[in-house]
Every structure is written in structure tokens, then in C-alpha cells.
Design a protein around this motif. Structure first.
Motif, PDB file in Angstrom:
ATOM      1  N   SER A 180       0.522  67.156  -2.511  1.00 45.58           N
ATOM      2  CA  SER A 180       1.015  66.248  -3.541  1.00 45.58           C
ATOM      3  C   SER A 180       2.131  66.872  -4.370  1.00 45.58           C
ATOM      4  N   ASP A 181       1.900  68.096  -4.860  1.00 44.96           N
ATOM      5  CA  ASP A 181       2.922  68.746  -5.679  1.00 44.96           C
ATOM      6  C   ASP A 181       4.205  68.951  -4.893  1.00 44.96           C
ATOM      7  N   ASN A 182       4.084  69.352  -3.636  1.00 46.85           N
ATOM      8  CA  ASN A 182       5.273  69.569  -2.815  1.00 46.85           C
ATOM      9  C   ASN A 182       6.006  68.259  -2.522  1.00 46.85           C
ATOM     10  N   THR A 183       5.253  67.164  -2.488  1.00 48.17           N
ATOM     11  CA  THR A 183       5.890  65.867  -2.260  1.00 48.17           C
ATOM     12  C   THR A 183       6.877  65.561  -3.370  1.00 48.17           C
ATOM     13  N   MET A 184       6.463  65.728  -4.619  1.00 49.47           N
ATOM     14  CA  MET A 184       7.358  65.456  -5.738  1.00 49.47           C
ATOM     15  C   MET A 184       8.565  66.382  -5.730  1.00 49.47           C
ATOM     16  N   LYS A 185       8.353  67.629  -5.334  1.00 48.70           N
ATOM     17  CA  LYS A 185       9.454  68.586  -5.291  1.00 48.70           C
ATOM     18  C   LYS A 185      10.492  68.208  -4.226  1.00 48.70           C
ATOM     19  N   VAL A 189       7.597  62.204   3.220  1.00 45.67           N
ATOM     20  CA  VAL A 189       8.635  62.270   2.188  1.00 45.67           C
ATOM     21  C   VAL A 189       9.740  61.279   2.492  1.00 45.67           C
ATOM     22  N   HIS A 190      10.136  61.230   3.743  1.00 49.03           N
ATOM     23  CA  HIS A 190      11.188  60.303   4.164  1.00 49.03           C
ATOM     24  C   HIS A 190      10.762  58.848   3.940  1.00 49.03           C
ATOM     25  N   LEU A 191       9.528  58.523   4.285  1.00 47.40           N
ATOM     26  CA  LEU A 191       9.023  57.163   4.099  1.00 47.40           C
ATOM     27  C   LEU A 191       8.975  56.789   2.617  1.00 47.40           C
ATOM     28  N   LEU A 213      25.907  46.883  -6.629  1.00 42.89           N
ATOM     29  CA  LEU A 213      25.665  47.880  -7.659  1.00 42.89           C
ATOM     30  C   LEU A 213      24.294  47.658  -8.258  1.00 42.89           C
ATOM     31  N   LEU A 214      23.751  48.716  -8.823  1.00 46.92           N
ATOM     32  CA  LEU A 214      22.418  48.605  -9.405  1.00 46.92           C
ATOM     33  C   LEU A 214      22.370  49.428 -10.673  1.00 46.92           C
ATOM     34  N   LEU A 215      21.969  48.801 -11.747  1.00 50.47           N
ATOM     35  CA  LEU A 215      21.816  49.499 -13.015  1.00 50.47           C
ATOM     36  C   LEU A 215      20.341  49.568 -13.340  1.00 50.47           C
ATOM     37  N   CYS A 216      19.769  50.755 -13.271  1.00 50.02           N
ATOM     38  CA  CYS A 216      18.348  50.920 -13.584  1.00 50.02           C
ATOM     39  C   CYS A 216      18.212  51.126 -15.075  1.00 50.02           C
ATOM     40  N   LEU A 217      17.404  50.295 -15.722  1.00 49.09           N
ATOM     41  CA  LEU A 217      17.323  50.293 -17.168  1.00 49.09           C
ATOM     42  C   LEU A 217      16.102  50.989 -17.717  1.00 49.09           C
ATOM     43  N   VAL A 218      15.061  51.132 -16.913  1.00 48.13           N
ATOM     44  CA  VAL A 218      13.830  51.723 -17.417  1.00 48.13           C
ATOM     45  C   VAL A 218      13.547  52.995 -16.643  1.00 48.13           C
ATOM     46  N   VAL A 219      13.349  54.081 -17.344  1.00 48.09           N
ATOM     47  CA  VAL A 219      13.051  55.354 -16.713  1.00 48.09           C
ATOM     48  C   VAL A 219      11.707  55.830 -17.207  1.00 48.09           C
ATOM     49  N   THR A 220      10.812  56.138 -16.293  1.00 44.18           N
ATOM     50  CA  THR A 220       9.489  56.612 -16.658  1.00 44.18           C
ATOM     51  C   THR A 220       9.547  58.094 -16.994  1.00 44.18           C
ATOM     52  N   THR A 221       8.915  58.476 -18.076  1.00 42.88           N
ATOM     53  CA  THR A 221       8.851  59.881 -18.440  1.00 42.88           C
ATOM     54  C   THR A 221       7.960  60.615 -17.456  1.00 42.88           C
ATOM     55  N   VAL A 222       8.472  61.700 -16.878  1.00 39.27           N
ATOM     56  CA  VAL A 222       7.728  62.429 -15.864  1.00 39.27           C
ATOM     57  C   VAL A 222       6.747  63.385 -16.520  1.00 39.27           C
ATOM     58  N   ALA A 223       5.497  63.196 -16.196  1.00 35.00           N
ATOM     59  CA  ALA A 223       4.473  64.110 -16.696  1.00 35.00           C
ATOM     60  C   ALA A 223       4.280  65.191 -15.638  1.00 35.00           C
ATOM     61  N   LEU A 224       3.065  65.684 -15.491  1.00 34.67           N
ATOM     62  CA  LEU A 224       2.814  66.651 -14.441  1.00 34.67           C
ATOM     63  C   LEU A 224       3.021  65.983 -13.091  1.00 34.67           C
ATOM     64  N   ALA A 225       3.878  66.575 -12.293  1.00 35.57           N
ATOM     65  CA  ALA A 225       4.244  65.952 -11.026  1.00 35.57           C
ATOM     66  C   ALA A 225       3.175  66.224  -9.978  1.00 35.57           C
ATOM     67  N   HIS A 226       2.612  65.184  -9.429  1.00 40.46           N
ATOM     68  CA  HIS A 226       1.571  65.350  -8.427  1.00 40.46           C
ATOM     69  C   HIS A 226       1.889  64.665  -7.107  1.00 40.46           C
TER      70      HIS A 226
END
Length: 207
Positions: free
Chosen positions: A57-62, A114-116, A3-16
Motif C-alpha cells: 500500500s505505501d509503495n503504491t502511493m509512492k 499502479v498503472h491501472l 482542458l480540465l480545471l480541478c478545483l478541490v484538492v484533498t489534503t494528503v494524510a498518511l499515505a497508504h
């Protein structure tokens, strides 16, 4: 227990996207865009291919579709970037291609990238299970290319003493960083003065 509990989440700004954070991205993709008109016999391929490169870049985040923050280690980012540049350079070494071939190859490279990236980001999170308790590793945020870090909780503890220390460390981390919301007041229950893994996991399952 993997199991994995992620504790820190980065606020997403403009996705590039992630790859644009690599030091060679601007130079490489500038070359690719400026030479796209030499790669196809059919003029219709040129605007299609140009758009694919411009929106890379933008499509990568999407397309990442991650349930965890898009944060990647520098080492893994460099590995992905090198793999992408290698395929792109090979594609550009050829002469002019038949209609439709060049944009299709760009799409294939994009999907592989994207897969990588997905595998690299997820693997770093999964690797946390090889630790016991709070663990931190340095990353770069794909949203804005700033240095960041991921803090997670690994369950690979080998004794009851390690479990107890790991859970106590988790509770201390949450309280020190003011991460306890009213919904998680069970973490402050007197019964967690001597916490067990089951206590903490049961609390998280309730919410």
C-alpha cells in the motif's frame, strides 16, 4: 478544448495507497502474506516477497506520481481490485516456484496495479471534459479511505450562452467557497460581470 480545471484538492494524510480501501484487501493480503513461505524453493525469496506484500500500500502511493489528488470512484477501485486479486490468486494456485520467479511476479502485478490506478484516476478527471461547467463526482480518498468528491470544470459547451453560464458558474463557485486568493483578484474585475471563457482562462494563465 480538452482542458480540465480541478478545483478541490484533498489534503494528503498518511499515505497508504488505494487498494487498501477495498473491502476485501485485508482478507486477501493477509492470506497472501501468511502463505508466501510455500511459494518458492529458495528461502531468500521469502523475506523479499513478504516485504513486497507488507509494503504494498505505501509503495503504491509512492509510485502513483499523480499531479492530481489520488481520489478514485468506488466502481473503478472495485475493478482494479478484482483484477489484482485475480492475478494474485492465480499466482498462489501454483506450486512452489523456482528461485526468483515468485517475487518477480509480485513486482509485475504491483506495477500493473499502479498503472491501472493511474489510468482510472486520470480517466475520471478527463471525462469531465464531456460536461459543460462545474461537475462533481463521488470518490474515495486513497490517502485515508474517506468518502470524498472531485469538483471540476468541463469545457464541452456547445453555444456562447452555455459558455457564459459555465464561466459564471465557475466564478460563483470560487467566490462561494472562498477560493479566491489575492493572486486571483482578476476574477473580481468589473469586466467579468459578463464573463467569457477567454476572460476566465486568461486570468488563470496569469498565475
Amino acid at each position: 478544448m480538452a482542458l480540465l480545471l480541478c478545483l478541490v484538492v484533498t489534503t494528503v494524510a498518511l499515505a497508504h495507497g488505494c487498494l487498501h480501501c477495498h473491502s476485501n484487501f485485508s482478507e486477501k493480503f493477509s492470506f497472501y502474506r501468511h502463505h508466501v513461505n510455500l511459494k518458492s524453493w529458495w528461502v531468500g525469496d521469502i523475506p523479499v516477497s513478504g516485504a513486497l506484500l507488507t509494503d504494498w500500500s505505501d509503495n503504491t502511493m509512492k509510485e502513483l506520481h499523480l499531479a492530481i489528488p489520488a481520489e478514485i470512484t468506488w466502481e473503478k477501485l472495485d475493478q482494479v481490485a478484482r483484477a489484482v486479486y485475480q492475478r494474485m490468486d492465480r499466482l498462489y494456485q501454483g506450486k512452489m516456484y523456482f528461485p526468483g520467479y515468485f517475487p518477480n511476479e509480485l513486482r509485475n502485478i504491483f506495477r500493473e496495479q499502479v498503472h491501472l490506478l493511474q489510468n482510472a484516476i486520470i480517466k475520471s478527471h478527463i471525462d469531465c471534459q464531456h460536461h459543460c461547467g462545474i461537475f462533481q463526482y463521488e470518490t474515495i480518498s486513497c490517502s485515508n479511505c474517506t468518502d470524498s468528491h472531485v469538483v471540476c470544470f468541463g469545457y464541452n459547451c456547445e453555444s456562447s450562452e452555455q459558455w457564459k453560464a459555465a464561466v459564471q458558474g465557475l466564478l460563483n463557485y470560487i467566490k462561494w467557497h472562498n477560493l479566491v486568493s489575492p493572486a486571483f483578484r482578476c476574477l473580481e474585475s468589473p469586466r467579468l460581470d459578463n464573463p467569457t471563457l477567454e476572460n476566465a482562462v486568461e486570468c488563470f494563465k496569469q498565475h
